[in-house]
Design a protein around this motif. Structure first.
Motif, short mmCIF file in Angstrom:
data_model
loop_
_atom_site.label_atom_id
_atom_site.label_comp_id
_atom_site.label_asym_id
_atom_site.label_seq_id
_atom_site.Cartn_x
_atom_site.Cartn_y
_atom_site.Cartn_z
N SER A 30 0.81 -1.21 0.00
CA SER A 30 0.00 0.00 0.00
C SER A 30 0.84 1.26 0.00
O SER A 30 0.34 2.35 -0.27
N LEU A 41 -1.97 -4.41 -11.12
CA LEU A 41 -3.33 -4.90 -11.37
C LEU A 41 -3.57 -5.23 -12.84
O LEU A 41 -4.43 -6.05 -13.16
N SER A 49 -8.98 -8.07 -10.39
CA SER A 49 -8.61 -6.67 -10.26
C SER A 49 -9.71 -5.88 -9.55
O SER A 49 -9.45 -5.08 -8.64
N THR A 52 -10.05 -6.30 -5.67
CA THR A 52 -9.14 -5.60 -4.75
C THR A 52 -9.78 -4.33 -4.19
O THR A 52 -9.23 -3.73 -3.25
N SER A 53 -10.93 -3.93 -4.72
CA SER A 53 -11.57 -2.70 -4.24
C SER A 53 -12.03 -2.82 -2.79
O SER A 53 -12.30 -1.80 -2.14
N LEU A 55 -10.21 -4.04 -0.35
CA LEU A 55 -9.07 -4.08 0.56
C LEU A 55 -9.03 -2.88 1.48
O LEU A 55 -8.77 -3.01 2.68
N TRP A 59 -7.91 1.55 -2.29
CA TRP A 59 -7.98 0.58 -3.38
C TRP A 59 -9.33 0.60 -4.10
O TRP A 59 -9.50 -0.08 -5.12
N TRP A 63 -8.77 -0.17 -9.63
CA TRP A 63 -9.02 -1.08 -10.76
C TRP A 63 -9.60 -0.34 -11.97
O TRP A 63 -9.39 -0.74 -13.12
#
Length: 454
Positions: A30, A41, A49, A52-53, A55, A59, A63
């Motif tokens: 991060s 990504l 991809s 990962t939003s 996380l 994030w 994507w």
């Protein structure tokens, strides 16, 4: 105690100031810039991809800045066809960037014509550079992908291209790499020709399997192609009437790879610019030492006569008489300097006699194909003046193999090194030691020759 707390504060201050490496427990990923995270990504399928939003807040929309889109219906097996289409629409709607570097779509379900045109038109509007599409053979691709000005790399798998010549304009001015896998061209040889004629700067063409070979001829004609790879293998029976149906006219070709199980094909032009070739012949429908098939293979090999590096492999035994057919002109391989051979030893004799400048000879698994080993009528010129390196793999130490090694050692006048590798499961240590002693006693035409047995 007070000194310990002060030391801890100093170490923490150094970490925060960037003067000391952070402890491994801190999330270093991060800490990377957004540009690097987006680049990472871009190597993931779009489904991962987007995932990962969740996380962290940072994030959430990273994507949406990824320039690559990769959709695969098989990874969405739990969703219905409608749901998968909806996912594609939502991803395209929520993206934050217009440009698209790569658009990859695997859609093995029934795909609506309007949906497909919408997705591909969006990719083309984003100046897509790489397109990778995998559909069932009954899917007809929309016109827009064949007039894309920015497309550099295209891969089509399982698509239908049977109406290109009569109904589709081809204008791909930037396309340099084309990969066609199990593509159905229909019953007109003009379809492939039309595709290639509309790709004026194409440098690499890969054709991996032809679905409808029994009903169509194929002429590969391009002045710009430098790399050509053909895998002409079939899941179904190919009749003998399909012989002489593939022609190659490529004056700029530098590299050629062929996996061929056909009875033959149109000779076309001699590939005069060729530097490297890797060819494999294996027709399961040919029984025994077929004369006509052997002649067909020899004609194809003779098209490669200007090659510098040739790799030839075949699991078949060829017709002895066809090799000595006086009606067939003998081609000289004057540019050939390196030969890698895993085939009937009739080919070894052919190349020793026709490749005067051969420098490196590699024989792989020769014990399988020694049925036709025989000494040339006179010592080939390459043995007298050019051949410096010989490597023999997979030796089982049969008498015919010893005869071949003895001949090569005796007549190779400038040989610097011969390496012999026995099969790991072929002979034991004692047999290997005895073989080395036996070969060491063979006369060597070159006093500088080193012999190594592994």
């Amino acid at each position: 105690m007070e000194e310990t707390e002060q030391s801890s504060r100093k170490r923490l201050k150094k970490v925060l100031d960037g003067n000391q490496i952070m402890p491994s427990s801190i999330d270093r990923l991060s800490g990377l810039p957004d540009a690097i995270l987006i680049h990472i990504l871009s190597f993931l399928p779009t489904k991962l991809s987007v995932a990962t939003s969740i996380l962290a807040r940072r994030w959430r929309f990273l994507w949406a800045h990824v320039p690559n889109l990769d959709f695969d219906s098989e990874t969405h097996s739990s969703e219905s066809t409608t749901s998968f289409s909806g996912i594609i629409y939502r991803v395209m709607l929520l993206r934050k960037v217009q440009s698209i570097n790569t658009f990859r779509l695997t859609y093995l379900c029934n795909c609506g014509k309007y949906e497909l045109e919408t997705w591909l038109a969006t990719a083309i509007a984003g100046d897509v550079q790489k397109l990778d599409l995998y559909f069932p053979c009954n899917v007809v691709l929309p016109q827009c992908i064949f007039t894309c000005k920015t497309l550099v790399d295209m891969r089509l798998r399982g698509c239908y291209l049977g109406s290109l010549y009569f109904h589709v304009i081809i204008s791909l001015p930037s396309l340099k790499k084309l990969h066609l896998s199990s593509v159905k061209f229909g019953n007109s040889y003009r379809n492939l020709m039309h595709f290639l004629s509309g790709s004026p700067v194409l440098e690499e063409l890969i054709i991996d399997g032809i679905v409808d070979y029994d009903t169509c001829s194929y002429i590969i004609c391009s002045p710009s192609i430098k790399r050509l790879m053909l895998n002409l293998q079939f899941d179904t029976y190919v009749s003998q009437s399909t012989a002489d149906k593939v022609a190659i006219i490529a004056p700029s070709l530098r590299y050629f790879r062929l996996i061929d199980c056909l009875a033959g094909y149109i000779p076309g032009q001699r590939l005069s610019s060729l530097i490297e070739a890797d060819v494999s012949f294996n027709n399961p429908k040919v029984v025994g030492e077929d004369y006509s098939y052997t002649l067909s293979v020899l004609r194809r090999i003779d098209l490669l006569c200007n090659v510098k590096y040739l790799k030839l492999s075949s699991g078949m035994v060829f017709n002895f008489i066809a090799f000595g057919d006086q009606s067939k002109p003998i081609r000289s391989f004057d540019n050939l300097t390196k030969l890698e051979l895993d085939a009937d030893c009739l080919f070894l004799k052919k190349f020793l006699e026709s490749a005067e400048n051969l420098q490196v000879l590699i024989l792989r698994e020769v014990h399988v194909h020694l049925k036709h080993w025989m000494e040339p009528n006179q010592v080939p010129k390459c043995l007298l003046s050019h051949l410096t390196t010989i490597r023999i793999d997979g030796m089982r130490c049969t008498q015919q193999e010893f005869d071949m090694v003895r001949y090569l050692l005796k007549n190779a006048q400038v040989l610097k090194r011969m390496e012999i590798y026995s099969r790991p499961d072929g002979i034991g240590f004692e047999a290997k030691f005895n073989a080395l002693q036996r070969i060491s006693l063979f006369h060597r035409g070159s006093v500088a020759c080193e012999l190594a047995f592994f």
